[in-house]
Enzyme design. Sequence first.
Site, PDB file in Angstrom:
ATOM      1  N   TYR A  76       0.798  -1.250   0.117  1.00 41.32           N
ATOM      2  CA  TYR A  76       0.079   0.137  -0.074  1.00 41.32           C
ATOM      3  C   TYR A  76       1.103   1.129   0.119  1.00 41.32           C
ATOM      4  O   TYR A  76       0.648   2.242  -0.868  1.00 41.32           O
ATOM      5  CB  TYR A  76      -1.025   0.064   1.238  1.00 41.32           C
ATOM      6  CG  TYR A  76      -2.006   1.044   1.014  1.00 41.32           C
ATOM      7  CD1 TYR A  76      -3.347   0.825   0.397  1.00 41.32           C
ATOM      8  CD2 TYR A  76      -1.745   2.294   1.284  1.00 41.32           C
ATOM      9  CE1 TYR A  76      -4.297   1.686  -0.014  1.00 41.32           C
ATOM     10  CE2 TYR A  76      -2.783   3.460   1.143  1.00 41.32           C
ATOM     11  CZ  TYR A  76      -4.083   2.893   0.502  1.00 41.32           C
ATOM     12  OH  TYR A  76      -5.019   3.740   0.232  1.00 41.32           O
ATOM     13  N   PHE A 129      -7.941  21.587 -25.682  1.00 42.82           N
ATOM     14  CA  PHE A 129      -8.059  20.258 -25.947  1.00 42.82           C
ATOM     15  C   PHE A 129      -9.319  19.865 -25.142  1.00 42.82           C
ATOM     16  O   PHE A 129      -9.423  20.710 -23.972  1.00 42.82           O
ATOM     17  CB  PHE A 129      -6.963  19.381 -25.433  1.00 42.82           C
ATOM     18  CG  PHE A 129      -7.249  17.949 -25.564  1.00 42.82           C
ATOM     19  CD1 PHE A 129      -7.334  17.218 -26.962  1.00 42.82           C
ATOM     20  CD2 PHE A 129      -7.566  17.006 -24.329  1.00 42.82           C
ATOM     21  CE1 PHE A 129      -7.614  16.042 -27.041  1.00 42.82           C
ATOM     22  CE2 PHE A 129      -8.058  15.779 -24.639  1.00 42.82           C
ATOM     23  CZ  PHE A 129      -7.906  15.332 -26.061  1.00 42.82           C
ATOM     24  N   THR A 130     -10.197  19.023 -25.405  1.00 41.39           N
ATOM     25  CA  THR A 130     -11.462  18.734 -24.883  1.00 41.39           C
ATOM     26  C   THR A 130     -11.358  18.578 -23.456  1.00 41.39           C
ATOM     27  O   THR A 130     -12.157  19.335 -22.534  1.00 41.39           O
ATOM     28  CB  THR A 130     -12.224  17.291 -25.485  1.00 41.39           C
ATOM     29  OG1 THR A 130     -11.315  16.360 -25.397  1.00 41.39           O
ATOM     30  CG2 THR A 130     -12.482  17.746 -26.941  1.00 41.39           C
ATOM     31  N   ASP A 220       1.534  20.748 -21.138  1.00 43.05           N
ATOM     32  CA  ASP A 220       0.785  19.268 -21.380  1.00 43.05           C
ATOM     33  C   ASP A 220       1.832  18.523 -22.329  1.00 43.05           C
ATOM     34  O   ASP A 220       1.890  18.929 -23.293  1.00 43.05           O
ATOM     35  CB  ASP A 220      -0.466  19.543 -21.946  1.00 43.05           C
ATOM     36  CG  ASP A 220      -1.310  18.228 -22.214  1.00 43.05           C
ATOM     37  OD1 ASP A 220      -0.786  17.167 -22.566  1.00 43.05           O
ATOM     38  OD2 ASP A 220      -2.646  18.389 -22.129  1.00 43.05           O
ATOM     39  N   LYS A 263       0.225   8.119 -23.944  1.00 36.98           N
ATOM     40  CA  LYS A 263       0.679   8.461 -25.309  1.00 36.98           C
ATOM     41  C   LYS A 263       2.102   8.172 -25.302  1.00 36.98           C
ATOM     42  O   LYS A 263       2.519   7.016 -25.588  1.00 36.98           O
ATOM     43  CB  LYS A 263       0.227   9.955 -25.575  1.00 36.98           C
ATOM     44  CG  LYS A 263      -1.175  10.405 -25.895  1.00 36.98           C
ATOM     45  CD  LYS A 263      -1.926  10.566 -24.529  1.00 36.98           C
ATOM     46  CE  LYS A 263      -3.391  10.790 -24.834  1.00 36.98           C
ATOM     47  NZ  LYS A 263      -4.212  10.947 -23.808  1.00 36.98           N
ATOM     48  N   ARG A 387     -12.793  15.240 -35.113  1.00 39.78           N
ATOM     49  CA  ARG A 387     -12.467  16.456 -34.341  1.00 39.78           C
ATOM     50  C   ARG A 387     -12.911  17.695 -35.178  1.00 39.78           C
ATOM     51  O   ARG A 387     -11.956  18.301 -35.930  1.00 39.78           O
ATOM     52  CB  ARG A 387     -10.740  16.384 -34.275  1.00 39.78           C
ATOM     53  CG  ARG A 387     -10.253  15.130 -33.789  1.00 39.78           C
ATOM     54  CD  ARG A 387     -10.152  15.175 -32.156  1.00 39.78           C
ATOM     55  NE  ARG A 387     -11.237  14.867 -31.460  1.00 39.78           N
ATOM     56  CZ  ARG A 387     -11.341  14.662 -29.996  1.00 39.78           C
ATOM     57  NH1 ARG A 387      -9.987  14.891 -29.473  1.00 39.78           N
ATOM     58  NH2 ARG A 387     -12.515  14.659 -29.443  1.00 39.78           N
ATOM     59  N   PHE A 454     -18.944  14.256 -27.808  1.00 45.83           N
ATOM     60  CA  PHE A 454     -18.513  13.264 -28.604  1.00 45.83           C
ATOM     61  C   PHE A 454     -18.451  12.188 -28.294  1.00 45.83           C
ATOM     62  O   PHE A 454     -18.382  11.171 -29.109  1.00 45.83           O
ATOM     63  CB  PHE A 454     -17.116  14.005 -29.223  1.00 45.83           C
ATOM     64  CG  PHE A 454     -16.103  14.252 -27.977  1.00 45.83           C
ATOM     65  CD1 PHE A 454     -16.142  15.465 -27.442  1.00 45.83           C
ATOM     66  CD2 PHE A 454     -15.335  12.982 -27.808  1.00 45.83           C
ATOM     67  CE1 PHE A 454     -15.115  15.532 -26.590  1.00 45.83           C
ATOM     68  CE2 PHE A 454     -14.394  13.262 -26.875  1.00 45.83           C
ATOM     69  CZ  PHE A 454     -14.427  14.582 -26.110  1.00 45.83           C
TER      70      PHE A 454
HETATM   71  C1  P71 Z   1      -6.819  11.316 -27.531  1.00 45.20           C
HETATM   72  C2  P71 Z   1      -6.868  11.392 -26.021  1.00 45.20           C
HETATM   73  C3  P71 Z   1      -7.837  10.729 -25.332  1.00 45.20           C
HETATM   74  C4  P71 Z   1      -9.002  11.354 -25.406  1.00 45.20           C
HETATM   75  C5  P71 Z   1      -9.543  12.233 -24.488  1.00 45.20           C
HETATM   76  C6  P71 Z   1     -10.760  12.990 -24.666  1.00 45.20           C
HETATM   77  C7  P71 Z   1     -11.543  12.655 -25.808  1.00 45.20           C
HETATM   78  C8  P71 Z   1     -10.999  11.719 -26.751  1.00 45.20           C
HETATM   79  C9  P71 Z   1     -10.120  10.884 -26.509  1.00 45.20           C
HETATM   80  C10 P71 Z   1      -6.123  12.887 -24.076  1.00 45.20           C
HETATM   81  C11 P71 Z   1      -5.386  13.854 -23.726  1.00 45.20           C
HETATM   82  C12 P71 Z   1      -4.651  14.665 -24.761  1.00 45.20           C
HETATM   83  C13 P71 Z   1      -4.133  16.119 -24.434  1.00 45.20           C
HETATM   84  C14 P71 Z   1      -3.390  16.873 -25.178  1.00 45.20           C
HETATM   85  C15 P71 Z   1      -4.785  15.484 -22.012  1.00 45.20           C
HETATM   86  C16 P71 Z   1      -5.397  14.474 -22.507  1.00 45.20           C
HETATM   87  C17 P71 Z   1      -6.242  13.660 -21.370  1.00 45.20           C
HETATM   88  N1  P71 Z   1      -6.193  12.542 -25.455  1.00 45.20           N
HETATM   89  N2  P71 Z   1      -4.025  16.252 -22.960  1.00 45.20           N
HETATM   90  O1  P71 Z   1      -5.843  12.028 -28.184  1.00 45.20           O
HETATM   91  O2  P71 Z   1      -4.439  14.381 -26.076  1.00 45.20           O
HETATM   92  O3  P71 Z   1      -5.446  12.507 -20.942  1.00 45.20           O
HETATM   93  O4  P71 Z   1      -6.929  10.446 -21.807  1.00 45.20           O
HETATM   94  O5  P71 Z   1      -5.243  10.352 -20.069  1.00 45.20           O
HETATM   95  O6  P71 Z   1      -7.135  11.358 -19.566  1.00 45.20           O
HETATM   96  O7  P71 Z   1      -7.281  10.514 -27.898  1.00 45.20           O
HETATM   97  P1  P71 Z   1      -6.119  11.245 -20.548  1.00 45.20           P
END
Ligand code: P71
Length: 467
Positions: A76, A129-130, A220, A263, A387, A454
């Site tokens: 833990y 970013f979303t 980021d 990523k 997108r 989305f």
């Molecule tokens: C991508 C994703 C995953 C995603 C997230 C939301 C909608 C569709 C797909 C995630 C990102 C990103 C950037 C620049 C933060 C996050 C969140 N991308 N910043 O591109 O691209 O990270 O998914 O680990 O929570 O498909 P998280």
Amino acid sequence: MPHRNKVKLAEPYRIKVVEPIRLLKREERERAIKEAGYNTFNLKSEDVYIDLLTDSGTGAMSTHQWSAMMMADEAYSGRASCFRLKKAVQDVMGYKYVVLTNQGRAAEHILYGKVLVKPGDYVPRQMYFTTSKFHIEAAGGTLVDVAIDEAHDPLSRQPFKGNVDLRKLESLIHKVGVKKVPFINVEMNVNMEGGQPISMENLRKVRELAKNYRIPVIFDVCRAMENAFLIKEREPGYSEKSCAEILLEMCSYSDGCVMSAKKDAIVNMGGFIGLNDPDTFEVCENLGIEYVGSKDYGGMSSRDMEAVAVGLREGIDDDYLASRIGQVRYLGERLSESGVPIVEPVGAHAVYLDAKRFLPHMPQSQFPAQSLAAALYTHSGVRGMERGVVSAGRDKDTGENINPNLELVRLTVPRRVYTNLHMDFVADSVLQLYEERDQIRGLKMVYEPKHLRFFKARFEPVTNAPS
Ligand code: P71
């Protein structure tokens, strides 16, 4: 890809485990996309032939990552795995303090949503970013686009379209007042722009400007390694440096970061906040305990942490990055050579189809990128991601749809997963679909979630009857 004596090198790995995939029949695909409400997020992955929905959490791990997972210490508290991961972040990115989270958006929730943003604040960032926008807005703030104008133009071939427009940034600070700008948010390899890099020169200038106003800079960094590779390739003075050295210099121009390890670190799950200020770290670590998990695991199992620790070191390797970005470029070049409209230059992690030019007959009110993504799946079993206007959502004040200039379908290449024959199949399918583009019909939205619509929205084809 790197060259040796003018012969192109192959991928710097061989494949030990494979995952079978198959292409459904046309009628089955038609049924599947209809059942999914014409939203590729809603498809079952078993029904997908080549999955280019995202590069997030979809990479293939190495033997080193898998074997490190066996060494995980699942105690833990005081886990050896936690110390190994924190050391990897310090070595690779240079941040002194690390708060572990389960993924990127949890890091954003804590650092942006709970610590930095107050109601009425403005946060500048190149392009939204979303999830970042969601957490800033949920805390009562507003995200302000300070991308250079070229970023909104899919045809501009500026090598660093991810740059911050320093004039826009400074005029925002003057307009709203320095107290209303809690931090400057800078994304590497900007996702919504088409995977476009920021230059070291621009990072340095943002840092200087921020220092003058005493505003923290938060990066980021989920695709910062890929950005480092593009700096090495494109920016004078960096060709002889390793990507690892470049990344350390990049991160030195920030006060902290949020990271989705899914990523560049090539893992299925993981994330963290990196910080240099001990007080902010203390606050974030305590919030992490409240929201995601105790400080030594933060929502990950130790197996995940071990994979991230190794992945951070693998993800910054020059040969790996050359091969990874080379594959994305291979797909992009096959499309652009044949006249398919894509965002130029080709980004590091994905190729983005320009739905406005692909489907000039379709108004944005009929969701061209959503329609194109659905049509591509139906045509060939390839899954991409919208997108465009669906992702952009509604204006938080007026409730109207935001109509972004970039209306794109992202073909995102998972890391170390597909071969170039898969890329050829994708390119040939998109080309064929391009010839038949007049037959692609628009969509209407029949179900719309309130936030991040989305992910779950549902659509139906528009009928040809006058509306
Ligand atoms: C991508 C994703 C995953 C995603 C997230 C939301 C909608 C569709 C797909 C995630 C990102 C990103 C950037 C620049 C933060 C996050 C969140 N991308 N910043 O591109 O691209 O990270 O998914 O680990 O929570 O498909 P998280």
